[in-house]
Enzyme design. Structure first.
Site, PDB file in Angstrom:
ATOM      1  N   ALA A  36       0.892  -1.172  -0.081  1.00 38.19           N
ATOM      2  CA  ALA A  36      -0.017   0.218   0.086  1.00 38.19           C
ATOM      3  C   ALA A  36       0.878   1.130   0.006  1.00 38.19           C
ATOM      4  CB  ALA A  36      -1.086  -0.069   1.354  1.00 38.19           C
ATOM      5  N   GLU A  37       1.980   1.265   0.803  1.00 36.60           N
ATOM      6  CA  GLU A  37       2.874   2.430   0.921  1.00 36.60           C
ATOM      7  C   GLU A  37       3.579   2.701  -0.598  1.00 36.60           C
ATOM      8  OE1 GLU A  37       4.723   2.755   5.216  1.00 36.60           O
ATOM      9  OE2 GLU A  37       4.754   0.889   4.329  1.00 36.60           O
ATOM     10  N   SER A  84      30.743 -17.729 -26.264  1.00 38.48           N
ATOM     11  CA  SER A  84      29.912 -18.583 -25.471  1.00 38.48           C
ATOM     12  C   SER A  84      31.301 -19.428 -24.475  1.00 38.48           C
ATOM     13  CB  SER A  84      29.619 -19.724 -26.300  1.00 38.48           C
ATOM     14  OG  SER A  84      30.625 -20.151 -27.348  1.00 38.48           O
ATOM     15  N   LEU A  85      30.906 -20.310 -23.835  1.00 37.46           N
ATOM     16  CA  LEU A  85      31.713 -21.105 -23.055  1.00 37.46           C
ATOM     17  C   LEU A  85      31.844 -22.390 -23.217  1.00 37.46           C
ATOM     18  CD1 LEU A  85      29.888 -20.062 -19.547  1.00 37.46           C
ATOM     19  CD2 LEU A  85      32.408 -19.205 -20.306  1.00 37.46           C
ATOM     20  N   GLU A 115      29.838 -19.665 -10.020  1.00 37.11           N
ATOM     21  CA  GLU A 115      28.565 -19.253  -9.859  1.00 37.11           C
ATOM     22  C   GLU A 115      27.495 -19.956 -10.660  1.00 37.11           C
ATOM     23  OE1 GLU A 115      28.600 -15.495 -12.759  1.00 37.11           O
ATOM     24  OE2 GLU A 115      30.360 -15.621 -11.787  1.00 37.11           O
ATOM     25  N   LYS A 117      25.233 -21.586 -13.451  1.00 37.48           N
ATOM     26  CA  LYS A 117      24.766 -21.174 -14.986  1.00 37.48           C
ATOM     27  C   LYS A 117      23.399 -21.000 -15.261  1.00 37.48           C
ATOM     28  CE  LYS A 117      26.286 -22.212 -19.569  1.00 37.48           C
ATOM     29  NZ  LYS A 117      25.068 -22.142 -20.108  1.00 37.48           N
ATOM     30  N   ASP A 119      19.701 -20.783 -16.791  1.00 36.65           N
ATOM     31  CA  ASP A 119      19.205 -21.437 -18.019  1.00 36.65           C
ATOM     32  C   ASP A 119      18.103 -20.371 -18.671  1.00 36.65           C
ATOM     33  OD1 ASP A 119      19.011 -23.159 -20.047  1.00 36.65           O
ATOM     34  OD2 ASP A 119      17.679 -24.368 -18.797  1.00 36.65           O
ATOM     35  N   ARG A 138      21.816 -11.852 -27.494  1.00 36.47           N
ATOM     36  CA  ARG A 138      23.088 -12.275 -27.948  1.00 36.47           C
ATOM     37  C   ARG A 138      23.185 -12.430 -29.323  1.00 36.47           C
ATOM     38  NH1 ARG A 138      25.151 -17.540 -28.090  1.00 36.47           N
ATOM     39  NH2 ARG A 138      27.504 -17.461 -28.119  1.00 36.47           N
ATOM     40  N   TYR A 225      19.273 -11.748 -14.286  1.00 37.60           N
ATOM     41  CA  TYR A 225      20.405 -11.868 -13.233  1.00 37.60           C
ATOM     42  C   TYR A 225      21.635 -11.555 -14.158  1.00 37.60           C
ATOM     43  CZ  TYR A 225      17.724 -14.285  -9.635  1.00 37.60           C
ATOM     44  OH  TYR A 225      16.914 -14.698  -8.840  1.00 37.60           O
ATOM     45  N   LYS A 292      35.192 -19.184 -13.213  1.00 39.94           N
ATOM     46  CA  LYS A 292      36.052 -18.347 -13.863  1.00 39.94           C
ATOM     47  C   LYS A 292      37.047 -17.922 -12.955  1.00 39.94           C
ATOM     48  CE  LYS A 292      31.618 -16.283 -15.399  1.00 39.94           C
ATOM     49  NZ  LYS A 292      30.645 -15.067 -15.222  1.00 39.94           N
ATOM     50  N   LYS A 316      28.413 -28.687 -16.568  1.00 39.38           N
ATOM     51  CA  LYS A 316      26.913 -28.950 -16.876  1.00 39.38           C
ATOM     52  C   LYS A 316      26.491 -30.228 -15.745  1.00 39.38           C
ATOM     53  CE  LYS A 316      25.816 -26.602 -20.408  1.00 39.38           C
ATOM     54  NZ  LYS A 316      25.198 -27.201 -21.303  1.00 39.38           N
ATOM     55  N   CYS A 410      -8.643 -55.024 -11.554  1.00 39.95           N
ATOM     56  CA  CYS A 410      -7.506 -55.165 -11.219  1.00 39.95           C
ATOM     57  C   CYS A 410      -6.648 -55.739 -11.750  1.00 39.95           C
ATOM     58  CB  CYS A 410      -7.243 -55.681  -9.558  1.00 39.95           C
ATOM     59  SG  CYS A 410      -5.576 -55.956  -9.034  1.00 39.95           S
ATOM     60  N   CYS A 413      -5.484 -59.251  -9.444  1.00 37.92           N
ATOM     61  CA  CYS A 413      -6.343 -60.023  -9.067  1.00 37.92           C
ATOM     62  C   CYS A 413      -7.717 -60.337  -9.830  1.00 37.92           C
ATOM     63  CB  CYS A 413      -6.680 -60.090  -7.415  1.00 37.92           C
ATOM     64  SG  CYS A 413      -7.554 -58.772  -7.135  1.00 37.92           S
ATOM     65  N   CYS A 428      -8.334 -51.055  -6.084  1.00 38.61           N
ATOM     66  CA  CYS A 428      -8.814 -52.596  -6.182  1.00 38.61           C
ATOM     67  C   CYS A 428      -9.467 -52.886  -4.992  1.00 38.61           C
ATOM     68  CB  CYS A 428      -7.380 -53.630  -6.235  1.00 38.61           C
ATOM     69  SG  CYS A 428      -8.046 -55.258  -5.903  1.00 38.61           S
ATOM     70  N   CYS A 434      -5.849 -60.209  -3.217  1.00 37.64           N
ATOM     71  CA  CYS A 434      -4.900 -59.340  -4.162  1.00 37.64           C
ATOM     72  C   CYS A 434      -3.675 -59.651  -3.858  1.00 37.64           C
ATOM     73  CB  CYS A 434      -5.286 -57.969  -4.480  1.00 37.64           C
ATOM     74  SG  CYS A 434      -4.141 -57.059  -5.794  1.00 37.64           S
TER      75      CYS A 434
END
Ligand code: IVH
Length: 694
Positions: A36-37, A84-85, A115, A117, A119, A138, A225, A292, A316, A410, A413, A428, A434
């Site tokens: 609300a604030e 890329s890595l 850190e 990776k 996705d 990219r 991020y 890194k 990975k 079933c 049985c 069943c 059974c």
């Protein structure tokens, strides 16, 4: 003149405040003020800008709503390529990376910044003099697409850097993604609208980012991020990558809370294991971790090969999702008779193991996901979780694939399968016979509150069933001491004791015997009511259950009507037992398999003590008047009323001075208050049951 300067200052102050709280809320998940604030600040700025359009800046938080659609995205040439890595999957590959780095630098042990990776989708954000001017994908690494208008709606992206002396140029690199919880919410909304669901958070982030209409992007929760810096001018002099991340965090970018500085290959492997354990609990999807070299001067010395840096590598995790095909849908029967559909799959490597089966949980899930035999499906396996079919790839469905249904019998049985409406479970009904429920049935039969066979515990039952000596509870009475002594860890003396205990169990009350049969929904109390009503096992077996259920439903309807009018209630059959329980008993007794076992038990000498059929005893609450109100914890109001009537009481609809008891459950309303005002005794469910002798 001075008034307008004041307004300009107020607008700037509001922008600063709002962005600060945006960061607390969207960046740190740690709001400092109430919604609300926050709304009040936002509305004040909106009002100010509406009255003075010249005060609106592109950086204003009011401008995050999304501008008009574009025809297409413009092209952006990156100042520095987005590379890329290299990947590592095995520990040996990580060790080889570390060895190359050590040799390249001539050091014994190297410090790394580790850190997650993310996705998501790689993005470059450009800030000129502290103002967000452009955001680009990219693309091919050299040229990307201009998605500035969409990125402006992402609240985790600051529109202005909060520092007083911003750098002339700052490129922030990171990933746009959708938090798992926002992805689930988006798909729930898509489902509700009957629209296509997204496959995973990454796809939904990609779809959302590439919307030509930024208003759609604004309506969904993307986040960002940061993991590094591209081109820059006028930033502080950094020596380590970890300092770069700290600087970005100070500038209100989200950076991974899990980031860590570690040393040597052991430090890398420990980080990999730690994040691997946390993976499922992270708010976003990751597909690995990134290592890194921390010292920026060392990064420079190591340089690049082809399009990837020598100073960094992605380690990975095994994929958590994979594509497979449903070869068949089979049904597994659990120990309690519950049926679980299971997809038999074309073998697929997922989450580090080869998966050939995946649970479909229950029929509702099969329907919701619309899984059919022959479908191409996405299989998911996270950590230790049982593999499941996450979803179908509808484009790949073969023509004529039919909707799948639960079997009517079933698979173990051949007893009838019943649906328990209130639990979305199929079960069943061949409980005594059974094969899947065998152990459970015998353990329950022998348990202390049922036939109370001392010494016949779970372990012994396991052995008896596994060695084929016992198939149903009736087989217990065929055992002799030699059978038992032949089992592992069974002394002759205790074998003889168990045989004696089994023999002794032939004489138990009818209530215990009915309970021991293990009918679904039939606990001790219900068993007692059944025993009292029918007086003998023969009586129970001879009953016309369909007629009884009809009668029950008729009386319940009539009594609801009478209660509303404050009239005296009719006696109901089997007071306190609802139609759903009755149906469960009916289903059980309708299976010839179960009847065969009961007959066999009687033939082997089990002789439950018969009772004289319930003579109309004088009841425990004869002549007393009750009013029921609110929701009781266990009984429905019908069941409670029936039990009161069975004990000679009356149930009426309104409270007066003549009322003896008001039975109050949750959310009791005016009747409760009236009872208090009139000084009528108020009972909870448990008090009522005590009064009725339960
Ligand atoms: S550093 C020189 N750090 O992974 C390349 N990349 O395979 C520097 N990614 O598209 C990249 N999380 O967008 C780095 N913590 C992280 C990352 C990360 C995800 C993505 C990145 C790139 C891809 C490289």
């Amino acid at each position: 003149m001075s008034a307008s300067r004041d307004l300009r200052a107020r607008a700037a102050a509001l922008r600063g405040e709002i962005e600060r709280h945006n960061h607390q809320y969207y960046g740190l998940d740690a709001p400092l003020i109430s919604d609300a604030e926050y709304d009040a600040l936002f509305r004040e700025l909106q009002a100010l800008e509406a009255g003075h359009p010249e005060l609106v800046t592109p950086q204003s938080p009011t401008q995050r709503v999304g501008t008009a659609p574009q025809d297409q995205f413009g092209q952006v040439r990156h100042r520095l390529p987005m590379l890329s890595l290299g990947n590592a999957f095995e520990p040996a590959e990580v060790a080889a990376f570390d060895r190359r780095v050590r040799e390249g630098l001539g050091e014994d042990e190297v410090e790394y910044a580790a850190e997650p990776k993310f996705d998501g989708l790689a993005i470059n954000l450009t800030y000129v003099d502290g103002v967000f001017t452009q955001g680009a994908t990219r693309g091919d690494g050299y040229t990307g697409e201009d998605v500035t208008a969409n990125l402006r709606t992402v609240r985790a992206i600051p529109l202005e850097l909060p520092v007083t002396q911003p750098p002339a140029l700052l490129e922030v690199r990171g990933e746009v993604l959708m938090h798992k919880r926002d992805f689930e919410a988006l798909n729930a909304a898509q489902r509700a609208k009957g629209e296509r669901e997204y496959v995973n958070p990454r796809n939904s982030a990609a779809g959302t980012l590439r919307q030509l209409d930024p208003r759609i992007t604004a309506a969904r929760n993307l986040t960002f991020y940061a993991y590094g810096v591209g081109a820059s001018e006028g930033t502080p002099k950094f020596e380590r990558h970890s300092e770069v991340l700290d600087y970005l965090a100070q500038n209100r970018f989200r950076v991974a809370a899990e980031r860590q500085v570690v040393r040597g290959v052991d430090g890398l492997m420990a980080f990999y294991a730690k994040i691997g354990e946390k993976r499922a609990a992270l708010p976003y999807d990751i597909d690995g971790v990134v290592y890194k070299v921390n010292a920026l001067s060392s990064q420079e010395r190591l340089g690049f090969v082809a399009r990837a840096p020598r100073f960094a590598v992605a380690h990975k995790y095994p994929a958590e999702e994979a594509v497979s095909e449903v070869l068949a849908i089979e049904v597994q029967v659990g120990r309690t008779g519950a049926l679980t559909p299971v997809a038999r799959l074309k073998p697929v490597f997922v989450g580090g193991v080869t998966v050939t089966n995946a649970t479909l949980h229950n029929l509702d899930q099969v329907r919701a996901k619309d899984v059919r035999i022959g479908d191409t499906v996405i299989v998911r396996r996270a950590g230790d979780v049982i593999p499941e079919v996450a979803r179908v790839v509808p484009e790949k469905r073969v023509d004529g694939a039919a909707q799948w249904d639960m079997p009517e019998a079933c698979p173990i049985c051949k007893s009838k399968v019943e649906r328990i409406e209130s639990e979305a479970v199929f079960r069943c009904t061949g409980g005594l016979f059974c094969g899947a429920q065998r152990k459970q049935a015998v353990i329950h039969y022998a348990s202390r509150r049922a036939m109370d066979i001392e010494g016949l515990g779970e372990k012994l039952v396991d052995q008896l069933v596994e060695t084929g000596r016992v198939h149903t509870p009736a087989d217990l009475y065929k055992l002799d001491a030699a059978d038992l002594a032949a089992l592992e860890r069974m002394a002759e003396k205790s074998a003889a004791n168990v045989v004696a205990a089994i023999r002794e169990s032939k004489h138990r009350t009818l209530g215990r015997f009915v309970y021991a049969l293990g009918m679904h929904h039939v606990g001790e109390e219900v068993a007692k009511i059944l025993a009292q009503h029918f007086g003998s096992i023969e009586g129970l077996l001879a009953a016309d259950w369909i007629a009884l259920i009809d009668e029950k439903e008729r009386v319940q309807k009539e009594n609801t009507r009478r209660r509303n009018r404050g009239e005296a209630l009719m006696d109901a059959v089997l007071p306190g037992i609802g139609p759903e329980i009755m149906q469960s008993v009916a289903n059980f007794l309708a299976q010839s398999h179960n009847r065969d076992v009961i007959r066999e038990l009687l033939e082997r000498g089990v002789k439950p003590e018969s009772l004289a059929p319930a003579a109309r005893r004088s009841g425990k609450v004869t002549g007393k008047t009750f009013v029921l109100t609110g929701t009781l914890p266990n009984l429905t109001r019908d069941e409670a009323a029936e039990r009161i009537v069975a004990e000679g009481g009356r149930v009426t609809g309104s409270v007066s001075k003549k009322t003896d008891y008001v039975v109050a459950g949750a959310d009791a309303g005016s009747k409760y208050e009236k009872a208090q005002a009139l000084g009528v005794t108020i009972l909870e469910e448990q008090d009522l049951l005590k009064l009725l002798g339960f």
